[in-house]
Motif scaffolding. Structure first.
Motif, PDB file in Angstrom:
ATOM      1  N   THR A 158      -0.718   5.559  -6.712  1.00 15.20           N
ATOM      2  CA  THR A 158      -0.862   6.778  -7.585  1.00 15.20           C
ATOM      3  C   THR A 158      -1.471   6.385  -9.136  1.00 15.20           C
ATOM      4  O   THR A 158      -1.990   7.186  -9.880  1.00 15.20           O
ATOM      5  CB  THR A 158       0.437   7.235  -7.898  1.00 15.20           C
ATOM      6  OG1 THR A 158       1.288   6.526  -8.418  1.00 15.20           O
ATOM      7  CG2 THR A 158       0.817   7.933  -6.571  1.00 15.20           C
ATOM      8  N   GLU A 159      -1.682   5.104  -9.477  1.00 18.64           N
ATOM      9  CA  GLU A 159      -2.126   4.700 -10.828  1.00 18.64           C
ATOM     10  C   GLU A 159      -2.719   3.400 -10.612  1.00 18.64           C
ATOM     11  O   GLU A 159      -1.934   2.418 -10.071  1.00 18.64           O
ATOM     12  CB  GLU A 159      -0.872   4.743 -11.770  1.00 18.64           C
ATOM     13  CG  GLU A 159      -1.101   4.656 -13.312  1.00 18.64           C
ATOM     14  CD  GLU A 159      -0.211   4.466 -14.161  1.00 18.64           C
ATOM     15  OE1 GLU A 159      -0.117   5.146 -15.459  1.00 18.64           O
ATOM     16  OE2 GLU A 159       0.732   4.492 -13.650  1.00 18.64           O
TER      17      GLU A 159
ATOM     18  N   LYS B 154      -7.352   0.445  -4.680  1.00 18.06           N
ATOM     19  CA  LYS B 154      -6.334   1.499  -4.223  1.00 18.06           C
ATOM     20  C   LYS B 154      -6.657   1.737  -2.634  1.00 18.06           C
ATOM     21  O   LYS B 154      -5.552   2.519  -1.842  1.00 18.06           O
ATOM     22  CB  LYS B 154      -6.991   3.130  -4.864  1.00 18.06           C
ATOM     23  CG  LYS B 154      -6.673   2.939  -6.376  1.00 18.06           C
ATOM     24  CD  LYS B 154      -7.206   4.416  -6.809  1.00 18.06           C
ATOM     25  CE  LYS B 154      -6.652   4.484  -8.327  1.00 18.06           C
ATOM     26  NZ  LYS B 154      -7.113   5.511  -8.854  1.00 18.06           N
TER      27      LYS B 154
ATOM     28  N   GLU C 202       1.035   5.284  -1.155  1.00 20.40           N
ATOM     29  CA  GLU C 202      -0.260   5.376  -1.792  1.00 20.40           C
ATOM     30  C   GLU C 202      -0.147   4.953  -3.101  1.00 20.40           C
ATOM     31  O   GLU C 202       0.768   4.899  -3.767  1.00 20.40           O
ATOM     32  CB  GLU C 202      -0.737   6.916  -1.745  1.00 20.40           C
ATOM     33  CG  GLU C 202       0.150   7.888  -2.615  1.00 20.40           C
ATOM     34  CD  GLU C 202      -0.429   9.204  -2.475  1.00 20.40           C
ATOM     35  OE1 GLU C 202      -1.609   9.310  -2.227  1.00 20.40           O
ATOM     36  OE2 GLU C 202       0.531  10.121  -2.934  1.00 20.40           O
TER      37      GLU C 202
END
Length: 330
Positions: free
Chosen positions: A217-218, A205, A215
């Motif tokens: 997110t998962e 991440k 970004e």
């Protein structure tokens, strides 16, 4: 391309490969007598070899396996018949079963490797001799000629110092054929840490974000063959763009050397793309090589046109400045 000629002689039952290298004979010999170097090119892209045993003496034996992108595995062996460093060696090359016993259903051949110095480097001639025309035709039908060309195309990176070969070139794309590309990037960091950066969600991440303003997110990772994975991204704040993601299945996991996965855009029926990521370390730097397989040329061109390469380069720069710089490693 080192290979300058491949000749199948059906009258004399031989297959001869001639190649030229911009490296001295001693360096080429070392590449063929060190299993860790040899396995980097003894097998075409997406079918890398792993040498399981290595007894480089007359009468000795080397066992190796080539693993395909879907987990297919073929075993083979060399029996060393003659060795005259650095000018020639001969082996009996054959297929084997999972226990390493010769497989009589597939042809074996004598392979003679000869090396001679040239003005610009080294010329190698490999002559494979078969017991019958059927055996020669069988290996040709198995794709040995094109496979040899593709395998040998990897040797330049082996013969040269890795930093000299790749440092400062950024993310580089090479077209293999209409449905395959090779993407390479040298990063300054050890392979074990690079592998962690690819497999630990907290690290992923921090760098696998593409251009600035996005970004993750998962991030659900797969750590063994058969595991499912899922990654999603979204723009940050007022940045433009629609959230998107990929999902798929891990097909091959050989830590910390190789990971192969299928991937498709979330919420679609495909097409599936194959991503075969390989890691090689030398002198504290790691060469990341990604072989991508597409269902057709149009899909290949369409995905490259999205700016994928620029996004990968931005991510790799972030990988070096954060995880590999030690700023975010627990």
């Amino acid at each position: 391309m080192p290979v300058i000629d491949i000749n199948a002689d059906t009258e004399n039952l031989t297959l001869t490969v001639t190649a030229e290298f911009a490296a001295p004979i001693e360096r080429v010999w070392h590449a063929y007598s060190d299993p860790r170097q040899l396995e980097r090119f003894w097998g075409p892209p997406s079918w890398p070899a792993t040498f399981l045993t290595w007894d480089h003496t007359v009468g000795g034996r080397a066992d190796y396996a080539m693993t395909g992108p879907h987990g297919e595995r073929h075993r083979a062996y060399w029996e060393f018949l003659e060795i005259e460093e650095p000018h020639r060696f001969s082996v009996l090359d054959g297929f084997s079963d999972d226990e390493g016993k010769p497989n009589g259903d597939l042809p074996a051949m004598r392979m003679d490797f000869t090396f001679e110095p040239t003005t610009d480097g080294t010329r190698m001639v490999t002559s494979s001799r078969f017991d019958s025309l059927e055996a020669l035709e069988q290996v040709i039908a198995m794709g040995v000629i094109e496979g040899t060309r593709m395998a040998m195309s990897q040797i330049d990176a082996v013969l040269r110092d890795l930093r000299e070969y790749a440092e400062g070139k950024g993310t580089t794309v090479e077209f293999i054929d209409d449905t395959h590309i090779s993407i390479t990037r040298l990063v300054n960091g050890p392979r074990d840490l690079v592998w962690r950066a690819y497999t630990e969600p907290d690290l992923i991440k921090q760098w696998m974000l593409g251009p600035d303003g996005w970004e993750m997110t998962e991030c659900e990772v797969g750590l063994k063959a058969g595991d499912r994975y899922r990654n999603s991204w979204a723009p940050v704040g007022d940045n433009e763009g629609e959230p998107f993601g990929f999902e798929g299945e891990m097909l091959v996991v050989e830590a910390p050397r190789r990971a192969v996965q299928s991937e498709r855009m979330q919420g679609t029926d495909g097409p599936d793309i194959l991503s075969d990521v390989n890691f090689y370390e030398e002198d504290g730097a790691t060469l990341i090589t990604v072989i991508m397989e597409f269902p057709d040329k149009d899909t290949r061109d369409g995905i490259l046109a999205t700016g994928m390469t620029d996004g990968m380069e931005a991510s790799y720069q972030r990988l070096e400045s954060t995880v590999l710089a030690g700023e975010s490693v627990a």
